[in-house]
Structure formats: C-alpha cells, structure tokens
Design an enzyme around this catalytic site. Structure first.
Site, PDB file in Angstrom:
ATOM      1  N   GLN A 139       7.181   2.905  -6.271  1.00 13.95           N
ATOM      2  CA  GLN A 139       8.237   3.694  -5.614  1.00 13.95           C
ATOM      3  C   GLN A 139       9.497   3.738  -6.484  1.00 13.95           C
ATOM      4  O   GLN A 139      10.153   4.772  -6.597  1.00 13.95           O
ATOM      5  CB  GLN A 139       8.606   3.098  -4.244  1.00 13.95           C
ATOM      6  CG  GLN A 139       7.450   2.994  -3.264  1.00 13.95           C
ATOM      7  CD  GLN A 139       6.778   4.314  -3.006  1.00 13.95           C
ATOM      8  OE1 GLN A 139       7.426   5.345  -2.877  1.00 13.95           O
ATOM      9  NE2 GLN A 139       5.447   4.298  -2.959  1.00 13.95           N
TER      10      GLN A 139
ATOM     11  N   TYR B 150       0.817  -1.232   0.000  1.00 13.57           N
ATOM     12  CA  TYR B 150       0.000   0.000   0.000  1.00 13.57           C
ATOM     13  C   TYR B 150       0.843   1.271   0.000  1.00 13.57           C
ATOM     14  O   TYR B 150       2.045   1.224   0.055  1.00 13.57           O
ATOM     15  CB  TYR B 150      -1.060  -0.001   1.087  1.00 13.57           C
ATOM     16  CG  TYR B 150      -0.646  -0.151   2.545  1.00 13.57           C
ATOM     17  CD1 TYR B 150       0.622   0.107   3.014  1.00 13.57           C
ATOM     18  CD2 TYR B 150      -1.619  -0.544   3.468  1.00 13.57           C
ATOM     19  CE1 TYR B 150       0.926  -0.019   4.363  1.00 13.57           C
ATOM     20  CE2 TYR B 150      -1.325  -0.664   4.820  1.00 13.57           C
ATOM     21  CZ  TYR B 150      -0.047  -0.399   5.255  1.00 13.57           C
ATOM     22  OH  TYR B 150       0.241  -0.516   6.578  1.00 13.57           O
ATOM     23  N   GLU B 151       0.120   2.387  -0.125  1.00 13.04           N
ATOM     24  CA  GLU B 151       0.762   3.705  -0.212  1.00 13.04           C
ATOM     25  C   GLU B 151       1.689   3.782  -1.432  1.00 13.04           C
ATOM     26  O   GLU B 151       2.747   4.372  -1.394  1.00 13.04           O
ATOM     27  CB  GLU B 151       1.513   3.996   1.085  1.00 13.04           C
ATOM     28  CG  GLU B 151       1.814   5.460   1.361  1.00 13.04           C
ATOM     29  CD  GLU B 151       0.591   6.345   1.332  1.00 13.04           C
ATOM     30  OE1 GLU B 151      -0.404   6.021   1.999  1.00 13.04           O
ATOM     31  OE2 GLU B 151       0.623   7.352   0.601  1.00 13.04           O
ATOM     32  N   GLY B 152       1.256   3.183  -2.542  1.00 14.55           N
ATOM     33  CA  GLY B 152       2.087   3.085  -3.739  1.00 14.55           C
ATOM     34  C   GLY B 152       2.965   1.869  -3.619  1.00 14.55           C
ATOM     35  O   GLY B 152       3.856   1.840  -2.771  1.00 14.55           O
TER      36      GLY B 152
END
Lengths: 614, 249
Positions: free
Chosen positions: A449, A442-444
């Site tokens: 990244q 999650y969060e990219g």
C-alpha cells in the site's frame, strides 16, 4: 457470550452532521433515499449484526473450520446465520437496483460493513467477497455472464472469492502460473493452484464463484500477461441454476492466528482437466480489471481494522467502568480510601482516549472516502467528479494500511486496558486483536500500500491530486487556526501537512536518481499522511461539535465552568459533543506530532537498513 | 383474515435509563429506541397468520412522529399498512391507551386484535385486558400458541403452574408472550418497500376519544441504591433481622 456494541451516536454524527449524506438525495442517482431511510437501514443492519452475527463470533473462533474427506466444514452456526443473511438480502445493499440490489450509496455500505465485519469478521469476509465478484461481473461481464451468475450471487445462494495468490506469487502477483487455454465453446480451460483463498469452499452457499487470475498460452510474463476469469465450482445451467461439477476442489485449509471461522483454502482448478472459466473483459486485462475493484476491496479491509478497533474500545470502556482497582490517585496514601473503577486512573484514561480518538478518526476517514466515491458517481459536474475520484484513489491505500494498522493498535490497547483479563479468552478483546491482524496483510500488504501511495498515487495527474488535497487541508487551517479552543491544534495540522508535503517533494526530486530512498521510506510516509488525514477529519468534526456544545451551554444558561461541567456530565448529547472536541485535541497532541519525528527520520536519508549485512 | 396489531416504540431495554434531575420523567436525550419486543411477537404472529390464511395485518402505534420510524419496522416485517395515533407518551395512561386502541379497532373492524402482553418501558401489562373490556370482546393474554380454525381461535397461555388452552370466538383480543414465536428480521428489499406503504396519522380527537387520564404521574425516582450485605452468625440473628429490620416476617 460477548456483546457487540457500536458507537451509533458517532456513526450518526459522521453521516448526518459531518458528511451530511442526506444531501445525496438531491442527485438523480440516490434520489430514493432520505435521512429516514438511512436511519431504517442503519437500525436494521445493527440489529442483524447484534442478533445474528455477534452470537457466532466466538463460536467461529472456538470451533474453527475443519477439512474432512476433501470437504470444508464450517461451524453449523455459520450455516444458519448465512441462511438468515441470505433471507435478509444484505448482499445487494449497495448493488444497483437494475441487478436486483437496493442501490444504497457506498457510504451506507461502509456503515453496514462496520456492523457486520465488527460483529463477526470471519463470517462477513465471505459475504464481502461476494459483493466484489458481483461488482466485477456487472462492470466487466458479458450480458450472458451477468444472466448466468449475478442473480444467484445477489440472492446469496452462491458466494464469491478472489483467487490471486499462488505459492510463488504473493505480493509479486505477476509470477502467477495458473493457465487458461481457449476452448472451442468460447470459454477457457483453467489449470493451476491458488492459495490463501478466503471462502474458497464451504457449505454455507450452494455454489462458489471464483474470480481467478490466469495466463493465456502466448501471454507475456509478468502481471501484464494475466487475464481474469469467472470460475464456478459448479457450472451454471442455461437457466442459471447450479449445474455440473466444474473440477474446482479445495486441497486443504490453513490453520490461522485469527479469523478461524473463515475457511482459508488451497484451491485446485482443473486437476482432472475439466475446469472451465468465463473471461472477464479482454485477454490480458486481468490486472487492469482487478485494480478497478481494488478501491472497494481495500477500503473494506481498512474498515475491518477500524471496526474491530472500535468494538475492542467499546469492550475496554465497559470493562474500565466496572473493574474496581486501587483508590483514586489523589487518595493513594489513604488506606481506607474506597476502590475506584479503573476508568478513574490517568494511565487507563490515556489508553481509552487513544482508542477513542483513533477509531473515530478512522471512521471519519473511511466514511468520507466512501462518500467521495458516491459524490464522484452522483455528480454531473466533471470537475467535481475528477476531484472526488482523485481523492478516492489517493486515500485508498491510506484507508487500507492506516486503517488496518491503527485499528490493530487500538485492539492492542484494549487488551492492555483489561490487563490479565484482556489476555484470556473470557473477554472478547484478545479475539479482536488476533482477528484484526490479518487486515494489514491481505488485499496487498501494508508495505505494498505504501508503494502504491508513493509510486502511483502521489504522481496522479502530475501530482495535482495530492497537492489539491493538501491545499484543501491548508485552506482549512488558514481559516480555522484562530479558533479559541481548537486553533492551536489546527495549527499543528498545518505544520504536519507542510511536513508531509516536504517529504513528497523530496521523494520527487531524489527518487529519480535513488529509487531506494522513497521505497525505504514509503511506509513512514504513509503513516504521516494517515495522521494528517485523520486529524483533518477529526478537527472538522470537533469544530462542528464545539458549535453545538456552545449552543447547548447558551440554551441552558451555563456560563460558569461548574455549570458547564455539570451539563456535560448530565446531558448525553453535551457529553458526546464535548467528547468529539476532546478526541481531536487528544489526537492532535498525542498522535499527530509523530509526523514531525517521521519526517525527520525520512529526511535524514539514513540507509542503515540497506547497509546492514543480515 | 384482518388483524390489527400494535407496534409500540419503547426505550431500548438494554439502555441505562436515567431520570431527569427534577424527577419529572426519564432523560430521553441520547436514548436509543426500539420496537417493543412483545409487539414484535404479536407482529410475527399476525404476519404468519395472514401468510397462512390470507388477509392483511395493520400495525398501530400511539406516539409522536419519531414512533413512525418503528412503525416502519413493522411494515418492513410485513404489515400491510400503518396507523399512527399522534400523542406523546406523557399524555397517556393504560386506560386512555386502551380507549384509543378500541376506537381504532372499531374503525378497522378486524377479526383479531393482537398486542404485546406488555411494553418493556412501563411494564404495565394492562392495555390488552382493558381493550377487551372496553370492546366487550373475549380475551386471551400471554399467548404462547395461537391456532385459528373456522371462525374460532385456540390460544395456549402460560399461567402459574402450567399451560391453559382457551377457545375464543372471533373477533377477539390476544396478547403475545415471548415464547409465542421468534420474530423475523426485516429483509433489505422490504425495508425499501416499507417506505411506500401507507401510514395514516390520526389524533385522539379524530377518533372521538376524550383525552382524559385516570392516572396522574406525580414524580419519578430511582430505586434506592443497594446497601452492602452483612454476615450473620446464627439462624436466630437472621430471623431477628428479617423480622425487625427487613420486616418481611
């Protein structure tokens, strides 16, 4: 019940001996805080983590979250812990004093996160997201929105979420279909469904405040057409109290591999046409604003990997000290030889050392990155501000992806250290492993990244941010490569940094004609850069530690190897400093050389993954 | 209602204590410290009583400058101000501790003196009782419940085989047991406020106490390592061993 243990000595070392965060007191922004104050916050946060959060970690995993009659039901122990969290005022730790927070530097926020996320990730995700929504409101909300939402979020009576993902819009956030139509009252009617919403609905807080990405009617397709809205479950009254229902409902919850105590919800907005949202910033600024928030959220996710890895290492270390198996390796053939704790066995020591050096490297990387952000905010010197802000941007994808991946691997080796007992639920490490797995997603995702690093961050300011960081590494290498104990590994860092620079150059030259080449290799490049940055911090720490250790030898008059060994064994401080030196030596010898093979892989230009027909 | 309450700094009860090689004391390098858990119970009781009846709770510690850090925890919990009497642990015995605390009591003139029933480092369980003796005040030790009404205090204390309730006139000395209450954790804003609260530093000489001890510590040694057990075949053999080897019969 599993005990949560953090390495307070290393945390204090990073804060007060390596980064020297007490020097922030000289700046206007953080003049309220000296070392004693940081010490108080650290002590109380650790205590809260151990006494309130650690006991519910296993409970959350075993009981899980239920969805009953349209209601999300979380373990009762979480509701109780949340009450104590709320009373403690922890949400406001790094928020400014103007909005009712404490105004601590972000690096102390990392320490609190390390404790809270490490003691119970499932619980602390929800509260971490509240911090994110407060940040959005204070930076981009109108005064009216701040007045209506911030006080209840700071007091933790309400909690927050981030609603980005939809079934067809995961990594491709631009494919979002959620709509927002302007109403005569200046607000927007929100309609659509979001999925994978952490803390989407629960009974810990009285109200849940969502930050929702949605598209206005005439907005273009893709991510540039998205706007960001504050959408509460219950609308606030004019006095900022919980008011009428805002047509926000949980549709169902996910059943997951880990973080089972955290409600991951499908959220339906405006099924009955009665959902209103407050616009943050301007229409179509949604992605820009989200990115503003991203650094903090992504570094926090990296911290999740680090802290679970570190907690798993502590559990593995304690187990290895107690568990008796087999005689010492030098007495293998003697059937009468006493059984020794497995910490005596070389292969176990190798695994423990990997966990120790990697989690210490991650801690230094994460704390240093947060400290760059603090320095960027606190300094009056525009050149320094630029430098530290640049490093924060550059290192954010490293913190997130490298932190989550390496932290997960540390959990994996902790399971291995415990052998069969690592695989059973009687010991905490298997839960750490399952819980840590989400951080890479999650969060990219970590793949995203790597693309952020290669596509956006390498080219920041014409590449000068990245080159500036590498130059700082090489300056350090130039100065320290002659060091009697650590010089050889300092030189290894120089080689690895050169290789990373070489790959970046290749990306820049080839990338314009062949876009597949840098994207295919973005991930191994991120890992290489991660290794270099971790080694950079570990070696700086080791040099400081070596200096302290030599001083202790001198003071104790320990000149012979035997005397020195004895001092290291008897004196916990000497043992700590010696351990820091060993961490750097191990990391630079066992982990850092991977940069060389990754570089060779990347530069080979191999395209088998593209050529293959699956 | 004014309450004086102790806030002793102790070694973390979860930490593994090691002795110095020469037996002169414990190895303090790398040790974590905490507020004595029994003092936390006393503090919680003091702060709750002040919340219910008004007044102030004043926290006192005997220790070096590091002890002030733990005194701050007491202030963050809700004590109004702090007093540090600057001495090192090695200079103290229970008698001297009690005499110093008695002088602090006389200077502060509180209605009630609350202490932890013992400190988890030395585990002496003497100071509360001695303070009451020095001051000639009524005492109730190992309190599991405290009720204050009209200048009197009812204390339920845990004794062998049950509970005993005592009525004391104020001022009085009470020592707290673990079951008295659940100590609160400091709130974040209160940690910040605690640093602005007053901490007065005194020496035993300032209080007119002669720093002499009745107990001299000769040396420290670790308890003997537990030897492996043996399996006995008969009851006779067991009795035999208990009588002649263990010498407990």
């Amino acid at each position: 019940m599993a005990d949560y243990v953090a390495d307070l000595r290393d945390i204090r070392f990073v804060l007060f001996e390596f980064l020297k965060i007490q020097e922030l007191q000289k700046t206007g922004l953080f003049k309220d805080f000296g070392k004693d104050d940081y010490e108080s916050f650290l002590t109380e946060a650790y205590r809260f983590a151990r006494e309130v959060l650690a006991p519910i970690n296993e409970v959350g995993d075993r009981e899980g979250v239920r969805f009953e009659d349209g209601r999300v039901v979380i373990p009762a122990a979480f509701v109780e812990a949340y009450q104590r969290y709320r009373e403690g005022g922890w949400v406001g730790a790094v928020q400014s004093q103007e909005v009712g927070g404490i105004g601590l530097p972000w690096v102390m926020g990392q320490v609190i996160h390390e404790f809270f996320l490490g003691a119970c990730l499932s619980f602390s995700l929800t509260t971490g997201l509240s911090e994110g929504v407060i940040g959005l409101l204070t930076d981009f909300g109108t005064d009216e929105m701040k007045r209506l939402f911030v006080p209840k979020l700071i007091s933790a009576e309400w909690s927050g979420t981030m609603c980005l993902t939809e079934p067809q819009a995961g990594s491709d956030v631009g494919a979002s279909r959620c709509t927002a139509t302007r109403l005569p009252n200046g607000r927007y009617r929100i309609e659509g469904t979001k999925i994978f919403i952490t803390g989407g609905d629960h009974d810990m807080a009285d109200n849940v405040v969502h930050a929702v990405l949605a598209r206005t009617p005439d907005a273009p397709a893709g991510s540039k057409g998205l706007s960001l809205f504050i959408v509460p479950k219950y609308r606030p009254t004019d006095e900022g109290e919980k008011g009428e229902f805002n047509d926000v409902k949980a549709g169902r919850i996910e059943h997951k591999m880990g973080i089972k105590g955290s409600p991951t919800c499908v959220m339906n907005f405006g099924e009955d046409g009665g959902c209103e949202g407050w616009l943050l910033g301007n229409e179509m600024d949604g992605i820009k604003i989200m990115f503003h928030m991203m650094n903090e959220a992504r570094v926090m996710v990296g911290c999740q990997g680090m802290t679970l890895g570190a907690a798993a290492y502590q559990a593995a270390l304690a187990y290895a000290r107690e568990r008796l198996q087999g005689p010492h390796i030098t007495k293998m053939k003697d059937p009468k030889a006493p059984k020794v704790p497995i910490i005596e066995h070389p292969d176990v020591r190798r695994m423990l050392m990997w966990q120790k050096s990697v989690t210490e490297g991650l801690r230094a990387l994460l704390y240093a990155t947060a400290y760059y952000a603090d320095q960027a905010r606190a300094t009056d010197d525009p050149a320094l501000k630029d430098k530290y802000q640049g490093w924060l941007e550059l290192l954010t994808p490293i913190c997130k992806a490298y932190g989550s991946d390496m932290g997960y691997k540390a959990c994996d080796l902790a399971v291995q250290t415990l052998g069969g007992y690592g695989y059973v639920t009687e010991y905490p490490v298997e839960q750490y492993l399952r819980d840590a797995r989400i951080a890479a997603i999650y969060e990219g995702t970590n793949g995203i990244q790597a693309l952020d690093l290669v596509g956006r961050k390498l080219g920041l300011k014409g590449g000068s941010v990245f080159m500036g960081y590498l130059k700082e590494v090489q300056t350090f290498v130039g100065k320290m490569k002659g060091h009697p104990t650590l010089g050889k590994n300092v030189a290894r860092l120089g080689d690895a940094a050169n290789q990373v620079g070489q790959v970046a150059m290749k990306f820049a030259t080839v990338g314009s004609q062949d876009v597949v080449f840098p994207t295919l290799n973005a991930y191994p490049f991120l890992e290489s850069f991660g290794h270099v940055s971790a080694a950079f911090y570990l070696l700086q720490e080791a040099l400081l530690a070596d200096e302290q250790l030599q001083k202790m030898f001198k003071e104790a008059g320990a000149t012979s190897l035997t005397d020195r060994r004895k001092l290291i064994e008897d004196n916990p401080e000497a043992r700590f400093y010696h351990g820091k030196v060993q961490s750097a030596q191990f990391f630079c010898t066992y982990v850092l050389p991977e940069v060389k093979s990754k570089t060779e892989t990347i530069l080979s230009g191999d395209k088998s993954a593209m050529d293959v027909v699956f | 209602m004014k309450i004086l309450v102790t806030a002793k700094r102790v070694t973390d009860p979860d930490a593994k204590i090691r002795l110095k090689p020469d037996g002169s004391g414990i190895e303090t390098a790398g040790l974590e410290y905490k507020l004595n858990p029994f003092c936390e119970n006393a503090l919680e009781a003091a702060i709750s009583l002040v919340e219910a009846h008004g007044g102030e709770a004043v926290a006192v510690t005997l220790g070096d400058d590091a002890a002030v850090q733990n005194l701050r925890t007491a202030l963050a919990m809700g004590a109004a101000r702090g007093i540090q009497v600057k001495v090192t642990d090695a200079e103290l015995d229970s008698d001297l501790t009690a005499r110093i605390l008695a002088r602090v009591f006389e200077a502060e003139k509180p209605d009630l003196f609350l202490l932890g029933k013992q400190a988890v480092d030395g585990d002496s369980n003497q100071v509360g009782q001695l303070v009451a003796e020095v001051l000639g005040l009524p005492q109730a030790c190992f309190a599991s419940k405290i009720q204050v009404t009209d200048g009197k205090v009812l204390v339920t204390r845990e004794v062998d085989g049950g509970l005993e309730t005592l009525e004391l006139t104020l001022p009085a000395v009470i020592t707290a047991d673990l079951r008295l209450n659940q100590p609160r954790l400091p709130k974040l804003p209160d940690i910040l406020k605690a640093k602005r609260k007053e901490v007065k530093t005194l020496t035993p000489a300032d209080l007119g106490v002669e720093a002499t001890r009745k107990v001299e510590t000769v040396s420290y040694e670790a308890p003997p390592q537990r030897a492996g057990g043996v399996r006995v075949k008969t009851v006779q053999e067991l009795v035999e061993k208990l009588k002649n080897e263990a010498k407990v019969l």
